[in-house]
Design an enzyme around this catalytic site. Structure first.
Site, short mmCIF file in Angstrom:
data_model
loop_
_atom_site.label_atom_id
_atom_site.label_comp_id
_atom_site.label_asym_id
_atom_site.label_seq_id
_atom_site.Cartn_x
_atom_site.Cartn_y
_atom_site.Cartn_z
N ASP A 164 -5.05 14.82 -18.40
CA ASP A 164 -5.26 13.39 -18.57
C ASP A 164 -4.75 13.06 -19.97
O ASP A 164 -5.37 13.42 -20.98
CB ASP A 164 -6.76 13.08 -18.43
CG ASP A 164 -7.07 11.59 -18.60
OD1 ASP A 164 -6.26 10.88 -19.23
OD2 ASP A 164 -8.14 11.16 -18.13
N LYS A 208 -5.45 1.46 -20.34
CA LYS A 208 -5.65 1.65 -21.79
C LYS A 208 -4.33 1.41 -22.53
O LYS A 208 -3.82 0.31 -22.49
CB LYS A 208 -6.22 3.04 -22.05
CG LYS A 208 -7.20 3.53 -20.99
CD LYS A 208 -8.50 2.77 -20.94
CE LYS A 208 -9.47 3.45 -20.00
NZ LYS A 208 -10.46 2.61 -19.43
N TYR A 227 -13.86 12.59 -19.68
CA TYR A 227 -14.19 11.21 -19.33
C TYR A 227 -15.28 11.25 -18.23
O TYR A 227 -15.16 12.01 -17.26
CB TYR A 227 -12.93 10.48 -18.84
CG TYR A 227 -13.27 9.19 -18.15
CD1 TYR A 227 -13.96 8.18 -18.83
CD2 TYR A 227 -12.96 8.97 -16.82
CE1 TYR A 227 -14.31 7.01 -18.20
CE2 TYR A 227 -13.30 7.79 -16.18
CZ TYR A 227 -13.99 6.83 -16.87
OH TYR A 227 -14.35 5.67 -16.25
N ARG A 285 0.83 -1.23 0.00
CA ARG A 285 0.00 0.00 0.00
C ARG A 285 0.85 1.26 0.00
O ARG A 285 0.38 2.34 -0.40
CB ARG A 285 -0.98 0.02 1.18
CG ARG A 285 -1.85 1.28 1.17
CD ARG A 285 -2.98 1.28 2.17
NE ARG A 285 -2.60 0.83 3.48
CZ ARG A 285 -1.91 1.57 4.35
NH1 ARG A 285 -1.51 2.79 4.06
NH2 ARG A 285 -1.62 1.06 5.55
N1 PLP Z 1 -9.28 8.83 -18.26
C1 PLP Z 1 -9.83 8.48 -19.43
C2 PLP Z 1 -9.66 9.38 -20.62
C3 PLP Z 1 -10.58 7.30 -19.54
O1 PLP Z 1 -11.14 6.98 -20.71
C4 PLP Z 1 -10.73 6.49 -18.38
C5 PLP Z 1 -11.52 5.23 -18.43
O2 PLP Z 1 -12.17 4.92 -19.39
C6 PLP Z 1 -10.14 6.90 -17.19
C7 PLP Z 1 -9.42 8.06 -17.16
C8 PLP Z 1 -10.30 6.08 -15.94
O3 PLP Z 1 -9.44 5.01 -15.97
P1 PLP Z 1 -9.65 3.64 -15.11
O4 PLP Z 1 -10.83 2.95 -15.68
O5 PLP Z 1 -8.34 2.94 -15.30
O6 PLP Z 1 -9.87 4.07 -13.70
#
Ligand code: PLP
Length: 385
Positions: free
Chosen positions: A178, A203, A106, A52
Site C-alpha cells: 500500500d 488521498k 491502516y 462497471r
Molecule cells: N490505505 C491507507 C494507508 C489509508 O489510510 C486508507 C484510508 O484512510 C486506505 C488505504 C483506504 O482508502 P479509501 O478510504 O479510499 O478506501
C-alpha cells in the site's frame, strides 16, 4: 492511446495517458457520463464498454497515466482504496491460502484481513516488516502473498522494502504494497521489485479531499486478473470521480514537494518542543528506519504522528486550540488535518490490539497540508503553549 516517452514524473502526471490526438481538441479530458456504449463488435463480455467493466475512456486514460507514474506495465482505477485492496486480495488468494501481512496497518485493511478473509478460509499471520527472520519463521507451504505499507499507518514505520520484494520472489509469493502514504513521487515500489502497488486515490493522488478513489499498479497479467475480479465485485469508479482524480493527479508532483517540505519543518519543530514526548516521521534522524527511508525514498511525505507528554488530556487540549488544521479523518489533501487514530482510522481494532502495536489513545496523527509552513508551525506552537 498515448505517447509514453515522457521521462520525468511531473511531466508524466500532466501528459501521460492523454488521448492523442486530443478529443475534439479538448485540452482537459472530457467526462464520458454514459453507463454503456454502443456495441462495436467486441468479442467478449469483458470488452463491452460499460462503467462497471472499468473500460470507459475516463478509466483508460487514468490506467495509463497512473501506471506510468510508477513505471508499471498496467494500472487499474477503483471506487476506493479499500476496493483496490480487497479486490486485489480476493483476486489472488483462494480458500486455504495464507498471507503474511504487517501488523501496524491502516485500520480498514486490518479489519478486512482479520474479520473477512478468514470467513473465506484465507489465513494470515502478522509479521514485523523490519525483520526478515520473522517472515521466514511464519512462511508456510500455502503462503501465497506478503503485504506491507510503505510507511505504516499511523506510526510511520518503514519495512525493509527491497527485502520484502526479494523474499517474495525467492518463494514464489506475490508482493503487495500500500503506497498511499508515500505517493508515486516519493517511492515507486515496482522499481524495487514489488509485484503490486496499491493506493487510496482519495488521498495524495487526488489531493483535494473531494472524492473517494483507488488504484492498483503492476504487471499486465496481474492487473488483468484483478480487473476481472473488479468487474464482478463492482467496485468501479464513476466517470465524474475519475475526472476529478485525473485533474488532481496533474498537480501531484508540485503538491508532494510542498507536503514533504512542510512536514519536515513541522516534525523538527515538534521534536524540539518540551511538551512533545515522541515524533514519528521517517525524515527525522531519530526515526528507527531513517537510514533506509533516506536511501529508498525521494521524499518523506506529509504524514507524521506524535505523542504528548501529557497523554490524552493534552492531546484533547491541543485539538481545541489548533486553528489551521481541521479535526477530521483521512489525509493527503491540501489542507492540514489532525486526528486521533484510536477513534478514527484504527477504531475498528480492539484497544488491546492497538496498545500492543503502540497506538496509544493520545497519539496525534497529522496530515500536513500545503498552507504556509511557518504559519502552520506557529499555530502548533501557540496550541502547545
Ligand atoms: N490505505 C491507507 C494507508 C489509508 O489510510 C486508507 C484510508 O484512510 C486506505 C488505504 C483506504 O482508502 P479509501 O478510504 O479510499 O478506501
Amino acid at each position: 492511446m498515448s505517447d509514453s516517452s515522457f521521462r520525468k514524473l511531473s511531466t508524466k502526471a500532466i501528459h501521460a495517458g492523454e488521448p492523442q490526438p486530443r478529443l475534439e481538441g479538448s485540452v482537459a479530458m472530457p467526462i464520458f457520463q454514459s453507463a454503456m456504449f454502443e456495441y462495436m463488435g467486441e468479442k467478449s463480455y469483458h470488452d463491452l464498454k460499460y462503467i462497471r467493466l472499468n473500460n470507459t475512456p475516463n478509466h483508460r486514460v487514468l490506467h495509463q497515466k497512473l501506471a506510468e507514474l510508477e513505471n508499471a506495465e498496467a494500472g487499474l482505477v477503483t471506487a476506493s482504496g479499500m476496493a483496490a485492496i480487497s479486490t486485489s486480495m480476493l483476486a489472488l488468494l483462494n480458500q486455504g491460502d495464507h498471507l503474511l501481512i504487517q501488523g501496524t496497518l491502516y485500520g480498514g485493511t486490518h479489519d478486512f484481513v482479520t474479520k473477512d478473509l478468514p470467513r473465506w478460509g484465507i489465513h494470515y499471520d502478522f509479521i514485523d516488516p523490519t525483520q526478515p527472520e520473522d517472515w521466514e519463521a511464519k512462511r508456510r507451504p500455502e503462503t501465497r502473498a506478503i503485504y506491507v505499507e510503505t510507511m505504516g499507518n499511523p506510526l510511520l514505520g518503514v519495512p525493509h522494502l527491497p527485502q520484502v520484494a526479494s523474499f517474495a520472489r525467492s518463494h514464489g509469493l506475490v508482493s503487495m504494497i500500500d503506497n498511499t502514504f508515500a505517493s508515486p513521487v516519493n517511492f515507486r515500489p515496482l522499481e524495487h521489485g514489488f509485484d503490486l502497488s496499491m493506493h487510496s486515490g482519495t488521498k495524495y493522488l487526488n489531493g483535494h479531499s473531494d472524492i473517494v478513489a483507488g488504484a492498483v499498479l503492476g504487471s499486465a497479467s496481474l492487473i488483468e486478473k484483478i480487473t476481472h475480479a473488479l468487474n464482478h465485485l463492482g467496485g468501479s469508479i464513476d466517470p465524474h470521480a475519475a475526472f476529478l482524480l485525473h485533474r488532481g493527479v496533474k498537480t501531484l508532483a508540485v503538491r508532494m514537494r510542498q507536503h514533504n517540505e512542510s512536514a519536515g519543518q513541522l516534525a523538527r519543530f515538534l521534536e524540539s518542543h518540551d511538551a512533545v514526548a515522541k515524533v514519528n516521521y521517517p525524515g527525522l534522524e531519530s526515526h528507527p528506519q531513517h537510514a533506509w527511508a533516506k536511501e529508498w525514498f525521494d521524499g518523506f511525505s506529509g504524514m507524521l504522528s506524535f505523542e504528548l507528554g501529557g497523554g490524552l488530556p493534552a492531546a484533547e487540549r491541543l485539538f481545541e486550540r489548533l486553528r489551521i488544521p481541521l479535526k477530521a479523518p483521512s489525509l493527503g489533501g491540501v489542507e492540514s488535518l489532525v486526528t486521533r487514530p484510536a477513534i478514527t482510522s484504527h477504531a475498528g481494532m480492539s484497544a488491546e490490539d492497538r496498545h500492543a502495536l503502540g497506538i496509544t489513545d493520545g497519539l496525534v496523527r497529522v496530515s500536513v497540508g500545503i498552507e504556509d509552513p511557518q504559519e502552520l508551525v506557529e499555530d502548533f506552537e501557540q496550541a502547545l503553549g
